[in-house]
Design a protein around this motif. Structure first.
Motif, PDB file in Angstrom:
ATOM      1  N   SER A  40     -37.872  69.403 -71.420  1.00 43.63           N
ATOM      2  CA  SER A  40     -37.356  69.164 -70.070  1.00 43.63           C
ATOM      3  C   SER A  40     -37.453  67.687 -69.710  1.00 43.63           C
ATOM      4  O   SER A  40     -38.276  66.942 -70.249  1.00 43.63           O
ATOM      5  CB  SER A  40     -38.139  69.990 -69.048  1.00 43.63           C
ATOM      6  OG  SER A  40     -39.467  69.524 -68.950  1.00 43.63           O
ATOM      7  N   GLY A  62     -29.453  68.907 -65.920  1.00 43.04           N
ATOM      8  CA  GLY A  62     -28.580  70.025 -65.575  1.00 43.04           C
ATOM      9  C   GLY A  62     -27.699  69.834 -64.367  1.00 43.04           C
ATOM     10  O   GLY A  62     -26.785  70.634 -64.140  1.00 43.04           O
ATOM     11  N   ARG A  63     -27.925  68.791 -63.565  1.00 38.30           N
ATOM     12  CA  ARG A  63     -27.120  68.622 -62.351  1.00 38.30           C
ATOM     13  C   ARG A  63     -25.652  68.387 -62.695  1.00 38.30           C
ATOM     14  O   ARG A  63     -24.749  68.954 -62.085  1.00 38.30           O
ATOM     15  CB  ARG A  63     -27.657  67.467 -61.510  1.00 38.30           C
ATOM     16  CG  ARG A  63     -29.047  67.704 -60.946  1.00 38.30           C
ATOM     17  CD  ARG A  63     -29.625  66.475 -60.272  1.00 38.30           C
ATOM     18  NE  ARG A  63     -28.901  66.147 -59.058  1.00 38.30           N
ATOM     19  CZ  ARG A  63     -28.067  65.114 -58.944  1.00 38.30           C
ATOM     20  NH1 ARG A  63     -27.848  64.323 -59.971  1.00 38.30           N
ATOM     21  NH2 ARG A  63     -27.459  64.872 -57.810  1.00 38.30           N
ATOM     22  N   THR A 109     -33.227  75.943 -58.287  1.00 37.44           N
ATOM     23  CA  THR A 109     -32.338  74.788 -58.429  1.00 37.44           C
ATOM     24  C   THR A 109     -32.883  73.503 -57.806  1.00 37.44           C
ATOM     25  O   THR A 109     -32.570  72.419 -58.314  1.00 37.44           O
ATOM     26  CB  THR A 109     -30.941  75.087 -57.851  1.00 37.44           C
ATOM     27  OG1 THR A 109     -31.064  75.536 -56.495  1.00 37.44           O
ATOM     28  CG2 THR A 109     -30.240  76.140 -58.678  1.00 37.44           C
ATOM     29  N   LEU A 128     -34.158  70.822 -60.132  1.00 36.68           N
ATOM     30  CA  LEU A 128     -33.256  69.932 -60.854  1.00 36.68           C
ATOM     31  C   LEU A 128     -33.018  68.627 -60.104  1.00 36.68           C
ATOM     32  O   LEU A 128     -32.313  67.743 -60.604  1.00 36.68           O
ATOM     33  CB  LEU A 128     -31.920  70.632 -61.117  1.00 36.68           C
ATOM     34  CG  LEU A 128     -31.997  71.972 -61.857  1.00 36.68           C
ATOM     35  CD1 LEU A 128     -30.604  72.490 -62.154  1.00 36.68           C
ATOM     36  CD2 LEU A 128     -32.808  71.852 -63.136  1.00 36.68           C
ATOM     37  N   LEU A 173     -32.017  76.254 -66.904  1.00 33.53           N
ATOM     38  CA  LEU A 173     -30.977  75.540 -67.637  1.00 33.53           C
ATOM     39  C   LEU A 173     -30.569  76.287 -68.903  1.00 33.53           C
ATOM     40  O   LEU A 173     -29.408  76.245 -69.316  1.00 33.53           O
ATOM     41  CB  LEU A 173     -31.462  74.132 -67.987  1.00 33.53           C
ATOM     42  CG  LEU A 173     -30.373  73.148 -68.427  1.00 33.53           C
ATOM     43  CD1 LEU A 173     -29.281  73.047 -67.370  1.00 33.53           C
ATOM     44  CD2 LEU A 173     -30.960  71.778 -68.709  1.00 33.53           C
ATOM     45  N   ALA A 177     -28.061  78.683 -67.869  1.00 37.31           N
ATOM     46  CA  ALA A 177     -26.801  77.984 -67.582  1.00 37.31           C
ATOM     47  C   ALA A 177     -26.051  77.669 -68.874  1.00 37.31           C
ATOM     48  O   ALA A 177     -24.828  77.845 -68.967  1.00 37.31           O
ATOM     49  CB  ALA A 177     -27.074  76.709 -66.797  1.00 37.31           C
ATOM     50  N   HIS A 178     -26.778  77.190 -69.894  1.00 38.46           N
ATOM     51  CA  HIS A 178     -26.140  76.890 -71.172  1.00 38.46           C
ATOM     52  C   HIS A 178     -25.569  78.152 -71.816  1.00 38.46           C
ATOM     53  O   HIS A 178     -24.486  78.129 -72.413  1.00 38.46           O
ATOM     54  CB  HIS A 178     -27.159  76.249 -72.122  1.00 38.46           C
ATOM     55  CG  HIS A 178     -27.421  74.808 -71.817  1.00 38.46           C
ATOM     56  ND1 HIS A 178     -28.624  74.196 -72.075  1.00 38.46           N
ATOM     57  CD2 HIS A 178     -26.642  73.856 -71.258  1.00 38.46           C
ATOM     58  CE1 HIS A 178     -28.565  72.933 -71.707  1.00 38.46           C
ATOM     59  NE2 HIS A 178     -27.382  72.703 -71.199  1.00 38.46           N
TER      60      HIS A 178
END
Length: 347
Positions: free
Chosen positions: A269, A274-275, A298, A301, A318, A321-322
């Motif tokens: 990390s 991720g933004r 969130t 982030l 994240l 999200a990926h």
């Protein structure tokens, strides 16, 4: 004297409408916004430009301020929604309410003021414009941070800006993909089909996705160049030849090897990761919102540093999200999912 600036702009740009200034101290920008909305509702104007400017670094003004003084200016273009939609104008949001019924508390200093400083006469309208620009990218100012955090809701929830005697409530428009305000958004198209001829038809129709042994991906800096790449590739496929060129990626036959998703542990990390991903792919943020507690995570982030527990939460968020990006947006189906430490749990 204040009307001279507004009148000069009206004449120089040939706006063919009235131009005047409104002085209402720190509520000046909201007062101008209110007057413009009234004129649009009554039909006396079809378009209004509302602006506020204040040069608070001037010595006398700065000497009376407790906040960091700044020179700020902002302008908004207002139309009736129906007219804007008919003209195909980009819409950032809708003014849903302007309240003068009771004095409001002075606005609490937040992200916008921390980033730009304060100019009392322009603060409210400048803050409104900045919040709209952030909302268009799926971002919302975090209460305790100096950078905006991704908001998984699309559109971003309504917000209010206030001055000492007025407040305005704005409903943002749906999020528009925009990974970086300083660089253009790349345009991606991919499709697959059983034959070159069928793939050419999909390109001509602009229909993405599909399955088959013939696969293509196109990457261009803007929509016009993407269309040109699509036409070039479709012509080659129609002629039963493999399309080639910068931004064209074509493959035929069974893909070699197998695909696996590999997830890292929390040590990978880093602050504010991720933004850009969530801003570039609103559909990822929308899917992520269905996961319990995702929105609560969130704000991590947007933080400049993370505790060990926050690293665990941020990496898990994240990772999901990926996965949504690869599996649901790009259509990749892995044969296996692997992970190290925390990544094993996510896998």
């Amino acid at each position: 004297m204040a009307n001279m600036t507004a009148n000069r702009l009206t004449v120089s740009e040939d706006f063919r409408g009235r131009g005047f200034a409104i002085a209402a101290e720190d509520a000046s920008g909201l007062a101008a916004l209110d007057a413009a909305c009234d004129a649009l509702r009554q039909g006396t104007l079809d378009l209004a430009i509302v602006a506020a400017a204040d040069f608070a670094t001037e010595t006398v003004t700065a000497s009376h301020m407790t906040a960091r003084p700044a020179d700020l200016a902002a302008a908004l273009v207002l139309k009736r929604r129906k007219d804007a939609e008919t003209a195909g104008d980009p819409i950032l949001g809708t003014v849903t309410d302007i309240d003068w019924t009771a004095a409001s508390s002075p606005p609490t200093p937040g992200l916008i003021q921390a980033a730009y400083g304060s100019a009392p006469v322009a603060d409210a309208l400048f803050g409104l414009a900045a919040r709209l620009a952030l909302a268009a990218r799926g971002l919302a100012p975090a209460a305790t941070e100096t950078i905006a955090a991704p908001c998984l809701a699309d559109p971003v929830p309504s917000f209010s800006v206030s001055a000492s005697t007025a407040s305005a409530t704005i409903t943002p428009a749906p999020v528009r993909p925009s990974p970086d305000m300083l660089r253009p958004t790349p345009h991606l198209f991919w499709a697959a089909a059983a034959s070159r001829a069928t793939l050419a038809k999909k390109l001509a129709a602009g229909k993405p996705g599909g399955t088959g042994k013939h696969r293509i991906a196109l990457l261009a800096p803007d929509a016009d160049k993407l269309r040109a790449l699509s036409d070039t590739a479709a012509a080659a496929l129609t002629a039963d030849t493999a399309p080639e060129g910068d931004g064209i990626f074509y493959g035929a036959g069974d893909p070699e090897g197998e695909l696996a998703f590999a997830f890292t542990g929390s040590a990978a990390s880093y602050p504010r990761m991720g933004r850009g991903l969530l801003a570039a792919f609103p559909e990822v943020a929308s899917s992520l919102s269905a996961i319990p507690a995702a929105q609560a995570m969130t704000p991590l982030l947007a933080k400049s540093s993370l505790t060990e527990f926050e690293q665990l939460c941020a990496v898990s968020l994240l990772t999901q999200a990926h996965t949504i990006l690869l599996r649901d947006v790009l259509g990749l189906q892995p044969s296996a999912a692997l992970g190290l430490s925390l990544g094993e749990s996510n896998a």
